[in-house]
Design a protein around this motif. Structure first.
Motif, PDB file in Angstrom:
ATOM      1  N   TYR A 221       0.847  -1.262  -0.159  1.00 47.15           N
ATOM      2  CA  TYR A 221       0.074  -0.097  -0.092  1.00 47.15           C
ATOM      3  C   TYR A 221       0.696   1.205   0.015  1.00 47.15           C
ATOM      4  O   TYR A 221       0.234   2.450  -0.540  1.00 47.15           O
ATOM      5  N   LYS A 242      -3.749  -8.172  -1.030  1.00 45.79           N
ATOM      6  CA  LYS A 242      -4.823  -6.944  -0.827  1.00 45.79           C
ATOM      7  C   LYS A 242      -6.128  -7.334  -0.389  1.00 45.79           C
ATOM      8  O   LYS A 242      -6.830  -6.433   0.469  1.00 45.79           O
ATOM      9  N   ALA A 247      -4.925  -1.674   4.228  1.00 47.84           N
ATOM     10  CA  ALA A 247      -3.656  -1.106   4.811  1.00 47.84           C
ATOM     11  C   ALA A 247      -3.539  -0.729   6.356  1.00 47.84           C
ATOM     12  O   ALA A 247      -2.294  -0.508   6.734  1.00 47.84           O
TER      13      ALA A 247
END
Length: 337
Positions: A221, A242, A247
């Motif tokens: 990220y 992801k 994040a």
């Protein structure tokens, strides 16, 4: 992901030759240190580890990690086990150690040893023995049910004493980071008397266990602080991660080796080669000729890797040990006498 070793008498003899080696002892340590004072120490620790393993096979990685984190801060003295006090924040409360687990296994073994041999066996030695037994349980040989009571992946030197110093700041200053590159890792390991080969070998402890998203999310990220992705992580793998980690996720965990997080073998090296290892410190192994050569030469070499892992673990276990009348033999591992 890891392939199981074929079963054969020849392989068993070859592995026994490699695993049951007697490493050259330091003055402070020796294999069989408790032979006269507490001869059942290894049996008791092994029995304890097996009991918890039967209920939770994921306990192996935390026990291995506990020993590593102990040896890298103040040496192998059991200081990672001490609780903080009103006047001191201990190692276990340092940020890199907040995710440590398996303390209850050590405490259980210690309680039985205190009942059998009061004031004899150090918590530091219990850590070293439990780590060996944990990684032995995670090997293909053990998981296929062939671990006899006499099987050891490597022999553990004992004779350590427990330290009285446990500092959060010492942990922060000495534990390697998952975001480090090869130069920082090399200096850090060298300060503990460990070589680049040891770095490559011991990094393969990442073959088992899980990691919190926060330990690698930066790579997907915000790698350089500009909202970018680490170019050294394989893109499709990063995109897959992801979907599992946001994040800012501080809770979720991901397998170190997808589909094989409880099996200890060189499969981890294949992930490093394919740029699919979780940590930047894993990828860093490709940035030194020594570590890179080791990764490529041992990715399919179980026997050679297991032998080297035992040698490096014994070497790490000698780091700054306390001996003689130094330190103490704690009655309870989390509290000084």
């Amino acid at each position: 992901m890891g392939k199981r070793l074929p079963s054969s008498p020849f392989l068993s003899l070859a592995l026994a030759f490699f695993f049951l080696f007697l490493a050259k002892s330091s003055d402070a340590l020796q294999v069989g240190f408790y032979n006269k004072t507490c001869p059942d120490v290894e049996r008791i620790v092994r029995k304890t580890v097996i009991a918890f393993y039967k209920n939770d096979a994921t306990i192996t990685a935390p026990l291995l990690r506990l020993h590593f984190h102990d040896c890298f801060v103040e040496g192998c003295d059991g200081s990672v086990l001490l609780n903080s006090t009103a006047t001191n924040r201990a190692e276990k409360d340092a940020k890199p150690n907040l995710s440590l687990d398996g303390f209850y296994v050590i405490d259980t073994a210690k309680a039985e040893l205190e009942a059998k041999c009061p004031g004899v066996v150090s918590c530091a030695d219990i850590l070293a023995l439990a780590a060996r037994d944990a990684v032995s349980l995670a090997t293909n040989l053990v998981s296929s049910g062939r671990w006899s009571k006499d099987y050891n992946m490597y022999q553990v030197e004992t004779g350590r004493r427990d330290g009285n110093v446990s500092s959060e700041s010492n942990a922060l200053n000495n534990l390697p980071s998952s975001f480090w590159g090869i130069y920082k890792l090399k200096r850090n390991f060298a300060s503990k008397g460990l070589s680049l080969k040891d770095l490559a070998v011991l990094s393969a402890a990442h073959a088992i266990g899980n990691s919190h998203c926060k330990s690698f999310a930066k790579r997907m990220y915000n790698y350089t602080g500009k909202g970018d992705m680490d170019p050294l992580m394989e893109k499709s793998y990063a995109n897959k991660l992801k979907k599992q980690c946001t994040a800012t996720d501080t809770i979720r965990v991901v397998e170190m080796v997808p589909g094989s997080s409880t099996t200890f073998d060189p499969t981890y090296f294949k992930l490093v080669i394919d740029k699919k290892a979780l940590f930047h410190s894993d990828e860093a192994l490709l940035r030194s000729q020594v570590t890179r050569d080791y990764v490529f030469s041992h990715v399919n070499n179980n026997t050679g890797f297991f032998h080297d892992f035992g040698v490096s673990m014994v070497k790490m276990g000698r780091n700054q040990v306390l001996e003689g009348q130094m330190g103490e033999i704690r009655k309870i591992c989390a509290v000084r006498n």
